[in-house]
Design an enzyme around this catalytic site. Structure first.
Site, mmCIF file in Angstrom:
data_model
loop_
_atom_site.group_PDB
_atom_site.id
_atom_site.type_symbol
_atom_site.label_atom_id
_atom_site.label_comp_id
_atom_site.label_asym_id
_atom_site.label_seq_id
_atom_site.Cartn_x
_atom_site.Cartn_y
_atom_site.Cartn_z
ATOM 1 C CG HIS A 1 -5.727 -8.680 -1.095
ATOM 2 N ND1 HIS A 1 -6.414 -8.016 -0.925
ATOM 3 C CD2 HIS A 1 -4.669 -7.242 -1.405
ATOM 4 C CE1 HIS A 1 -6.661 -7.026 -0.340
ATOM 5 N NE2 HIS A 1 -6.008 -6.432 -0.730
ATOM 6 C CG HIS B 1 -7.452 -4.759 2.701
ATOM 7 N ND1 HIS B 1 -7.378 -3.563 1.492
ATOM 8 C CD2 HIS B 1 -8.350 -4.108 3.041
ATOM 9 C CE1 HIS B 1 -9.010 -3.541 1.020
ATOM 10 N NE2 HIS B 1 -9.613 -3.737 2.828
#
Length: 614
Positions: free
Chosen positions: A544, A587
């Protein structure tokens, strides 16, 4: 009889179209889309763009954001759009379309295969950083989790970091615009918070494991409540819930490429897609006022080819290469810290020290346990997918392969734990938002699923404890002035943060579904020092990365303004995870798509009232 033949024919057509798609988006011959010229590196660079193939908008990077921008901007038939991607079509990669096979894409031909420098706070490990080299980018290789993040995180962008116009109220309509949400009959939620008309297919996987009820029960027993929909957008994201995914009704991955670059979109006459081509630099010219202006890009099919290509942009160049390659390309184009550029013999176009700084990422810590027989799928420990699973997915889109193997997740605040309250600083965006996520994986997930379990007689589950609000900041640098040299990634993990790993242990002990510890052994008996050593040895990236070309004031390390325009270089914009000023508590795929949807709307407004530049 006729009905049976018809069904057989439909299933056969489905299998053929899945295994051998008739349509692959993208043009592999750059000469049809750009102007070639001889690459003579021994002579001074000639940036003349006269008689060069031109487009209104050139989008660099066919990843998560790039696919959205190409699709939305080309809705205007009068706007000529070029999308450039270094990889190939995701439709040609079967594992990309099978949700359960996402771990097989790591370290494959569609992964850039990047690594960090030796991380000094993690036993000098070089951490593998997956980055998609494929249409759809990371949305084509990641674990398919659909998560918007906490509303307070986006409000923090606007209020604390100066990203005005990018608060929750500004982005929430674009989450809805992107979505085509399909609810689940056995997990009822309020559908009003979701879009139903967008291109991106969002759903709950049809396959569910028997581990789901005891995991939720274990969370409840230690005070974690059930939250029906973690993406509702209201205050407070604390709780346990089923995970939403981007899997379509056929049990296939709905990536940014499959959602936004459909066959109808790709056949638009005003949209061209170049695949297998790397942009080597952005070409700038000096305007009458002495400032650099982005005018074109140079691209090549490889590091040693004698021919390179150029295209000209009459309106904007949008860099959408992701948080790793966007700062690399900007620096190779002379936009970055003057001292770094000079050191690598790169001509300075704009001294912008924020490029490549502010790197943030999520770490996960794997806890692997032996579970009740029949609750795991054992996918990652088998060299080949069982044929019966594959046939079921191929013909019906159902079964284990139609799932991303992530069933349920819990979000919680470590600061609410009296044992942790005085040990760590509260870095959350709100007193009602989490700093820890605990997510389940139906397999052994050590080393991002690359290290396979060896005991074939036991079912494994992994609980991944994710640090959502890291305080450590890293950087992306260039190794030299060669665009084909991988960038230097310094994540700087564990420079400051610590992790209350024992929360995962509490859930394991409370659920009743797990029978013994696998990794680490005696996890519930480890001391704080032993836990920290395990974290340094086993923690890994959730891939990420973000923040390396952040929205914000230039004198505060900002790279782009609130219109995502690069400071000091007109007609150059950035749109990907690198513009996030602070990593969100979740996310990152869904936020990137929402950001791209919003920028596309902004540009449509600008282009509708503004003439082409000279």
């Amino acid at each position: 009889m006729a009905g049976g033949l018809w069904i057989a024919w439909r299933l056969t057509r489905r299998a053929i179209s899945t295994l051998c798609p008739a349509f692959l988006p993208g043009e592999p011959n750059p000469a049809l889309l750009a102007t070639p010229f001889e690459n003579i590196t021994s002579q001074p660079e000639d940036d003349n763009l006269t008689n060069i193939q031109e487009y209104d908008v050139v989008i660099i990077g066919g990843g998560t954001a790039g696919c959205v921008l190409a699709s939305r901007l080309s809705e205007n038939p009068n706007l000529q759009v070029l999308l450039i991607e270094a990889g190939k079509s995701d439709l040609a990669i079967l594992n990309s379309r099978i949700p359960a096979c996402h771990s097989r894409l790591i370290a494959s031909a569609v992964d850039y295969n990047l690594k960090t420098v030796p991380e000094t706070n993690m036993h000098n490990r070089e951490i593998r950083w997956p980055q998609g080299k494929i249409l759809g980018g990371c949305s084509s290789i990641n674990a398919l989790v659909y998560h918007r993040g906490a509303a307070a995180d986006y409000d923090e962008w606007a209020e604390k970091y100066g990203a005005h116009g990018w608060a929750w109220k500004d982005l929430e309509p674009y989450f809805r615009k992107a979505e085509n949400f399909t609810p689940s009959s056995n997990w009822p939620i309020d559908k009003k918070g979701h879009g139903r008309d967008g291109p991106w297919q969002i759903s709950y996987p049809s396959y569910t494991s028997s581990i789901l009820p005891p995991f939720i029960s274990g969370c409840n027993s230690i005070g974690i409540p059930i939250v029906p929909d973690i993406n509702h957008g209201q205050t407070g994201m604390i709780g346990v819930t089923r995970v939403q995914t981007f899997i379509d009704s056929d049990g296939r991955r709905s990536s940014a490429a499959t959602a936004y670059l459909t066959e109808d979109v790709c056949r638009r006459k005003n949209l061209k897609i170049s695949v297998g081509m790397t942009v080597t630099r952005i070409i700038t010219h000096t305007a009458a006022d002495g400032k650099p202006v982005a005018r074109g890009v140079e691209l090549a099919s490889g590091p040693h080819v004698p021919i390179r290509y150029r295209v000209k942009a009459t309106r904007d160049i949008i860099v959408a290469c992701g948080a790793v390659h966007t700062p690399q390309l900007l620096k190779l184009s002379g936009i970055g810290s003057e001292s770094e550029l000079t050191r690598h013999d790169i001509k300075v176009v704009k001294d912008l020290p924020g490029v490549g700084a502010n790197l943030q990422d999520h770490l996960f810590i794997p806890l692997t346990v032996n579970s009740i027989k029949g609750t795991g799928v054992g996918y990652t420990r088998k060299p080949r997918v069982p044929l019966k699973w594959f046939i079921r997915w191929l013909l019906h889109g159902s079964g284990m392969l139609g799932s991303n193997l992530i069933q349920v997740a819990a979000w919680l605040r470590s600061y609410d734990d009296p044992e942790m309250a005085n040990k760590i600083e509260d870095l959350t965006s709100s007193p009602y938002e989490p700093d820890i996520e605990i997510i389940t994986v139906v397999s052994s997930a050590r080393n991002i699923g690359q290290t396979r379990a060896t005991n074939h007689l036991t079912d494994y589950w992994s609980l991944l404890q994710i640090l959502l609000r890291p305080s450590s900041i890293g950087s992306i640098a260039v190794a030299d002035n060669n665009p084909f040299t991988p960038p230097v990634i310094c994540a700087n993990y564990f420079n400051t943060e610590h992790d209350p790993f024992k929360k995962s242990c509490d859930i394991v002990k409370s659920s009743g579904a797990f029978v013994s510890w696998e990794l680490p052994k005696r996890a519930d008996e480890l001391s704080d020092d032993e836990i920290l050593e395990y974290l340094k040895d086993s923690a890994n990236t959730c891939y990420h990365p973000c923040g390396t070309a952040k929205i914000g004031a230039e004198d505060d390390g900002g790279v782009v303004d609130t219109s995502l325009s690069v400071y000091g270089v007109p007609h150059l914009r950035v749109c990907d995870a690198s513009v996030m000023p602070r990593i969100i508590s979740g996310h990152t795929c869904a936020p990137i798509i929402a950001i791209a949807e919003k920028l596309a709307d902004m540009l449509k407004g600008e282009y509708g009232t503004t003439d082409k530049r000279n």
